[in-house]
Motif scaffolding. Structure first.
Motif, short mmCIF file in Angstrom:
data_model
loop_
_atom_site.label_atom_id
_atom_site.label_comp_id
_atom_site.label_asym_id
_atom_site.label_seq_id
_atom_site.Cartn_x
_atom_site.Cartn_y
_atom_site.Cartn_z
N ASN A 226 0.76 -0.95 0.22
CA ASN A 226 0.35 -0.01 -0.29
C ASN A 226 0.67 1.13 0.09
N MET A 227 2.18 1.21 -0.20
CA MET A 227 2.62 2.05 -0.09
C MET A 227 3.67 2.66 -0.86
N SER A 228 3.26 1.69 -2.30
CA SER A 228 3.91 1.63 -3.56
C SER A 228 4.48 2.81 -4.53
N SER A 229 3.40 3.65 -4.61
CA SER A 229 4.06 5.00 -4.59
C SER A 229 4.42 6.19 -4.20
N ILE A 230 5.24 5.68 -3.44
CA ILE A 230 5.49 6.95 -2.79
C ILE A 230 6.95 5.94 -2.04
N PRO A 231 8.21 6.89 -3.35
CA PRO A 231 9.05 6.16 -3.30
C PRO A 231 10.09 6.66 -1.79
N VAL A 232 9.65 7.88 -1.40
CA VAL A 232 10.61 8.11 -0.39
C VAL A 232 10.89 6.85 0.81
N TYR A 233 9.66 5.95 0.40
CA TYR A 233 9.97 5.00 2.04
C TYR A 233 8.44 4.02 1.42
N SER A 234 8.89 3.55 0.05
CA SER A 234 7.96 3.08 -0.80
C SER A 234 8.49 0.97 -0.41
N GLY A 235 10.19 1.73 -0.99
CA GLY A 235 10.72 0.25 -0.66
C GLY A 235 11.00 -0.27 1.06
N TYR A 236 10.85 -0.25 2.21
CA TYR A 236 10.76 -0.33 3.07
C TYR A 236 9.14 -0.82 3.79
N ALA A 237 7.52 -1.78 2.69
CA ALA A 237 7.11 -1.72 3.04
C ALA A 237 6.85 -4.29 3.91
N SER A 238 8.09 -3.93 3.72
CA SER A 238 8.39 -4.90 4.60
C SER A 238 8.48 -5.39 5.59
N ALA A 239 8.69 -3.77 6.58
CA ALA A 239 9.11 -3.38 8.25
C ALA A 239 7.69 -4.07 8.79
N GLN A 240 8.57 -5.18 9.96
CA GLN A 240 7.37 -5.80 11.03
C GLN A 240 6.73 -4.50 11.36
N THR A 241 7.76 -3.05 12.08
CA THR A 241 7.50 -2.07 12.74
C THR A 241 7.49 -0.66 12.08
N LEU A 242 6.84 0.32 12.58
CA LEU A 242 6.71 1.96 12.04
C LEU A 242 6.88 1.95 13.89
N GLN A 243 8.21 2.67 13.78
CA GLN A 243 8.21 3.57 15.36
C GLN A 243 8.41 5.10 14.52
N THR A 244 7.49 5.85 15.61
CA THR A 244 8.02 7.34 15.16
C THR A 244 7.74 7.76 16.34
N ILE A 245 9.29 8.79 16.66
CA ILE A 245 8.69 9.73 17.87
C ILE A 245 9.09 10.87 17.73
N ALA A 246 8.61 12.27 17.85
CA ALA A 246 8.45 13.46 17.35
C ALA A 246 7.64 14.07 18.95
N ALA A 247 8.35 15.87 18.49
CA ALA A 247 8.16 16.80 19.43
C ALA A 247 8.86 17.67 19.07
N ALA A 248 7.49 18.73 19.42
CA ALA A 248 7.26 20.26 19.06
C ALA A 248 7.53 21.26 19.80
N ALA A 249 8.20 22.62 19.74
CA ALA A 249 8.52 23.57 20.93
C ALA A 249 7.54 25.07 19.66
N ALA A 250 6.82 25.69 20.08
CA ALA A 250 6.78 27.28 19.91
C ALA A 250 6.48 28.10 20.72
N TYR A 251 7.51 29.65 20.84
CA TYR A 251 6.86 31.16 21.14
C TYR A 251 6.88 32.16 20.65
N THR A 252 5.54 32.42 21.46
CA THR A 252 5.01 33.81 20.90
C THR A 252 5.76 34.93 21.58
N ILE A 253 5.55 36.09 21.13
CA ILE A 253 6.42 37.99 21.43
C ILE A 253 5.21 38.57 20.37
N GLY A 254 4.91 39.25 21.02
CA GLY A 254 3.60 40.31 20.43
C GLY A 254 2.63 39.62 18.94
#
Length: 388
Positions: A226-254
């Motif tokens: 189901n990933m064949s049209s996305i060459p960025v990661y389509s070659g990794y369709a056989s993976a047993q697990t997808l793991q994502t760790i993400a973080a973000a920060a934002a600061y507002t001045i005025g």
């Protein structure tokens, strides 16, 4: 005495109706414009841009007061193409969201097709929304900070706000008899917003991601990639697990806000599904992305924003894939004609180098556009958005 009982019997139904107050709201968003790309498969392209800033949608949301601070809640949200009228999300009638649940003093619990914690706690702080939209997604939206992948069969908990701090999680049952882990998806996240500071962090784990995470729409395959049209990661369709760790920060001045987003995405145990591993890969495929974003209201109705994202994919064992780099820069302006209607313009460019997941020379592929024939792609869009 009989008259008293009769009077009571007549009053009780009306008392219950008055107590169980409910509401249902119809809402939606239509976003459409024109887009130009200098290289789309080797040629210049002029096309209609559908959902450049936000995906087109309409939905129903509602709540029923159950008393003592509790409510029954629901949401049904459809995605569609304003250009053709076709259903989005692979033909799902309510492909964006579909859930029902309860809210109370300790938070909400919902069941259905829902967003994961990366979307809820980190994606809200990335570039997008008013000045960049989906075209600013990280390559192929591999970390889902752009909210292009939903979770089916999900139980979701979201805490109430504790002086700016909130947390939650999602758990999706794989539904495979005799194997509790297969196709299972879960995520956890937390956020903090107080004064000028906003923070978010999230973790996602999807077993058999080709089927559980990338293959949960009506048109998805239960056996093929189901990933064949996305060459960025389509070659990794056989993976047993997808793991994502993400973080973000934002600061507002005025009227100005600056932010940073980081994600680490790993396709673990490549080759676990041998039939989806034509490249003969093994080990893990790892992507790291860093984004810097900035936006400022130069007037109450005029917004300017810019962002830069750097993505690096490491070399993969057993083949030529990996060692890939993507750089993308975006600049956008948004002018509000009213609270519900705005016009916008965005310019963006991407450069790719190295080998993509298929082992071929990486091509620039700004999200939502036909990939370039080489490593560079520049595009621009103008459009109109209306909310109702």
């Amino acid at each position: 005495m009989k008259k008293s009982w009769l009077a009571a019997a007549c009053v009780i139904p009306f008392a219950s109706a008055a107590h169980a107050q409910s509401s249902v709201t119809l809402y939606g968003l239509i976003d459409v414009g024109l887009v130009y790309a200098n290289n789309a498969g080797g040629a210049k392209q002029y096309a209609m841009a559908v959902g450049a800033l936000n995906g087109n949608r309409w939905g129903l949301t509602g709540a029923e007061d159950l008393g003592d601070g509790y409510k029954a809640i629901f949401k049904l949200e459809n995605g569609f193409s304003v250009a053709t009228g076709a259903l989005g999300q692979g033909g799902a009638e309510f492909g964006r969201q579909a859930f029902v649940g309860l809210s109370g003093p300790f938070g909400t619990m919902t069941l259905g097709r829902q967003y994961d914690s990366v979307v809820d706690y980190v994606g809200v702080l990335k570039a997008g929304g008013d000045t960049a939209g989906g075209y600013a997604n990280h390559p192929a939206d591999l970390d889902n900070t752009g909210n292009n992948y939903r979770v089916n069969n999900a139980l979701k908990y979201a805490s109430r706000d504790y002086k700016g701090f909130r947390f939650g999680g999602v758990f999706s049952l794989g539904g495979v008899a005799g194997n509790f882990q297969q196709n299972r998806v879960y995520s956890l996240g937390a956020g903090y917003k107080q004064g000028p500071l906003a923070l978010g962090v999230a973790y996602l784990n999807a077993r058999n991601p080709n089927f559980s995470y990338y293959g949960n729409n009506p048109t998805s395959s239960t056996t093929a990639s189901n990933m064949s049209s996305i060459p960025v990661y389509s070659g990794y369709a056989s993976a047993q697990t997808l793991q994502t760790i993400a973080a973000a920060a934002a600061y507002t001045i005025g009227t100005a806000t600056a932010g940073v987003v980081y994600s680490n995405v790993q396709f673990l145990n490549l080759g676990a599904t041998a039939s989806l591993n034509p490249g003969g890969y093994s080990g893990n495929a790892v992507f790291n992305t860093v984004e810097l974003n900035f936006r400022v209201w130069v007037a109450p109705d005029f917004l300017i924003g810019t962002s830069y994202a750097y993505t690096r994919g490491a070399q993969v064992s057993g083949g030529a894939a990996g060692g890939v780099t993507y750089n993308q820069l975006n600049l956008g302006v948004d002018y509000y004609l009213s609270k519900r209607t705005d016009i916008y313009a965005v310019v963006f460019g991407q450069h790719a180098s190295g080998k993509d997941s298929t082992g071929k020379d990486a091509r620039a592929a700004i999200y939502g556009l036909t990939a370039s024939s080489n490593g560079t792609q520049i595009a621009a869009t103008v459009g109109l958005r209306h909310k109702f």
